[in-house]
Design a protein around this motif. Structure first.
Motif, short mmCIF file in Angstrom:
data_model
loop_
_atom_site.label_atom_id
_atom_site.label_comp_id
_atom_site.label_asym_id
_atom_site.label_seq_id
_atom_site.Cartn_x
_atom_site.Cartn_y
_atom_site.Cartn_z
N GLU A 32 3.03 -10.54 -1.85
CA GLU A 32 3.09 -9.08 -1.70
C GLU A 32 4.38 -8.68 -0.98
O GLU A 32 5.05 -7.72 -1.38
CB GLU A 32 1.88 -8.56 -0.93
N TYR A 33 4.73 -9.41 0.05
CA TYR A 33 5.96 -9.15 0.79
C TYR A 33 7.17 -9.28 -0.13
O TYR A 33 8.04 -8.42 -0.17
CB TYR A 33 6.07 -10.12 1.97
N ARG A 34 7.20 -10.36 -0.89
CA ARG A 34 8.30 -10.61 -1.82
C ARG A 34 8.39 -9.50 -2.87
O ARG A 34 9.47 -9.03 -3.21
CB ARG A 34 8.13 -11.98 -2.48
N LEU A 72 8.48 1.73 2.01
CA LEU A 72 8.36 0.30 1.71
C LEU A 72 8.92 -0.55 2.84
O LEU A 72 8.33 -1.57 3.21
CB LEU A 72 9.06 -0.03 0.40
N ARG A 73 10.03 -0.12 3.43
CA ARG A 73 10.60 -0.86 4.56
C ARG A 73 9.64 -0.84 5.74
O ARG A 73 9.50 -1.84 6.47
CB ARG A 73 11.96 -0.29 4.95
N ASN A 74 8.96 0.28 5.97
CA ASN A 74 7.96 0.35 7.03
C ASN A 74 6.81 -0.61 6.75
O ASN A 74 6.30 -1.25 7.68
CB ASN A 74 7.43 1.78 7.18
N ASP A 85 5.56 -3.66 9.06
CA ASP A 85 4.16 -3.88 9.46
C ASP A 85 3.73 -5.30 9.14
O ASP A 85 3.06 -5.95 9.94
CB ASP A 85 3.24 -2.89 8.76
N MET A 86 4.11 -5.79 7.97
CA MET A 86 3.75 -7.15 7.57
C MET A 86 4.43 -8.18 8.47
O MET A 86 3.82 -9.20 8.83
CB MET A 86 4.12 -7.38 6.10
#
Length: 109
Positions: A35-37, A79-81, A85-86
């Motif tokens: 998901e991060y990728r 998206l950067r936020n 968070d991740m």
């Protein structure tokens, strides 16, 4: 028994490289978290479609953005936020993991 127990935390022992340690935890996210990728790739796609969005984030000068570019900028910031968070969640859980290790090392667990 515990009166003479002195426990040195990672931060105490390695405060000069603590930021490097955190970076190493975060650096694993793209490899370990699909998901991060995917979010990183989506941001890159937006930058390719709207180059001014990247310029607006990387410079201090004002830039005229179209309505679509403003929407893209808002999406990139959101998206950067989410990535942030991740990252913080990953660091938090790494701290929990290390905490258990410290307790085991101290003989408490």
């Amino acid at each position: 028994m515990f009166d003479d127990f002195k426990f040195e935390t990672f931060v105490d022992a390695h405060s000069s490289i603590f930021e490097e340690y955190l970076s190493s935890v975060v650096a694993k996210l793209p490899k370990e978290n699909p998901e991060y990728r995917a979010i990183q790739e989506k941001i890159e796609d937006i930058y390719k479609e709207y180059p001014k969005v990247l310029a607006a984030l990387d410079t201090e000068k004002a830039d005229d953005l179209s309505v679509q570019e403003c929407k893209a900028l808002i999406e990139v910031v959101e998206l950067r936020n989410k990535l942030c968070d991740m990252q913080m969640e990953s660091v938090y859980f790494r701290g929990c993991y290390d905490g258990v290790g410290y307790l085991k090392k101290a003989g408490i667990l």
